[in-house]
Design a protein around this motif. Structure first.
Motif, short mmCIF file in Angstrom:
data_model
loop_
_atom_site.label_atom_id
_atom_site.label_comp_id
_atom_site.label_asym_id
_atom_site.label_seq_id
_atom_site.Cartn_x
_atom_site.Cartn_y
_atom_site.Cartn_z
N ALA A 141 50.57 38.58 33.76
CA ALA A 141 49.24 38.00 33.99
C ALA A 141 48.13 38.90 33.46
CB ALA A 141 49.04 37.73 35.49
N MET A 158 47.23 31.19 33.49
CA MET A 158 48.23 31.86 34.31
C MET A 158 49.09 30.84 35.06
SD MET A 158 47.02 34.62 33.28
CE MET A 158 45.38 34.10 32.92
N THR A 162 50.68 33.90 40.47
CA THR A 162 49.84 35.09 40.50
C THR A 162 49.11 35.21 41.83
OG1 THR A 162 47.84 34.06 39.59
CG2 THR A 162 49.48 34.88 38.02
N SER A 167 44.82 39.42 39.50
CA SER A 167 43.65 38.92 38.75
C SER A 167 42.40 39.77 38.92
CB SER A 167 43.33 37.48 39.18
OG SER A 167 43.18 37.37 40.59
#
Length: 265
Positions: A141, A158, A162, A167
């Protein structure tokens, strides 16, 4: 934005501790922030794609990513590890020499995506490439987000596995470099403790200058029945023909509210 000089955040002798007199924005971040840290890319590590393995440290303020550092621990032989960092409003920088990402062979725009067979993500890829372009399958990611931050891909999508710690750091670098990061519907991601940790509504990032493509993708997903099913836990999503408005009940921090939470209130 101009490159962010590491000396504005750290002392001249490269001590990792904050500068005794940090700039006002950094003092504010330290006073009201939520740090995250992780080493994503487990699959990449196991399958030998070490260039995609990263160590992430992010800082979010009031639910929004503010600063991030992405370490690339597996540098090429003879090279030192690389750290890419950014502070929203100040810019980005790199310590060391970042290995050049493998270029996508094909027409622009490039959409960095994974190999997930999820039908909703397949619809997102199709919408992103509706006018042509190339789907570039790549793992990690953070790696996808950095491709968007550096303009190596116009869009990055993504998978739904995730989490916020994946992030936060690279998302801050994307924004610090002039790009955007949202969920599939175009809303900012909420990075706060005490709530849902998964990015359940997906993650989309766009490169600097690719805002129109980002908006077009999110508009398409707001009309996509498979995407609207993601909202059923928090709102009544009636599927209609063509584009429609999507209402999501959110709390004051921006998190989607579930029907059970509203009932309990």
């Amino acid at each position: 934005p101009s490159p962010l000089r590491r000396s504005t955040l750290c002392s001249p002798n490269h001590n990792p501790n904050p500068h005794p007199h940090p700039p006002p924005l950094w003092r504010t971040a330290a006073a009201a922030s939520h740090p995250t840290g992780t080493t994503p890319g487990t699959r990449e590590f196991v399958e030998g794609r070490l260039a995609n393995v990263q160590s992430l440290v992010g800082v979010a303020r009031r639910g929004r990513p503010l600063a991030g550092a992405v370490g690339l621990p597996f540098a090429p032989a003879g090279s030192d590890p690389v750290v890419i960092y950014g502070l929203v409003g100040a810019g980005t920088g790199t310590r060391g020499v970042r290995p050049q990402a493998a270029a996508a062979s094909g027409a622009r725009p490039v959409v960095a995506t994974g190999d997930s067979q999820n039908a909703c993500l397949a619809a997102a890829r199709e919408a992103a490439l509706a006018g042509g372009g190339t789907a570039h399958v790549v793992g990690g990611a953070g790696h996808k987000l950095l491709m968007a931050a550096h303009g190596e891909a116009e869009l990055a999508i993504m998978h739904f596995g995730t989490s916020l710690w994946d992030s936060c750091a690279p998302g801050a670098i994307v924004v610090a470099n002039g790009g955007r990061v949202t969920d599939l519907f175009g809303a900012p991601l909420v990075h706060l403790p005490g709530g849902e940790l998964k990015n359940g509504l997906g993650v989309v990032a766009s490169a600097p200058g690719a805002a129109a493509r980002h908006d077009a993708l999110c508009a398409a997903m707001r009309a996509e029945p498979l995407a609207l099913q993601l909202l059923e836990h928090g709102a009544s999503a009636e599927v209609a023909a063509g584009a429609q408005a999507v209402e999501i009940c959110r709390d004051l921090d921006g998190r989607p509210l579930s029907a059970s939470a509203i009932g309990a209130a």
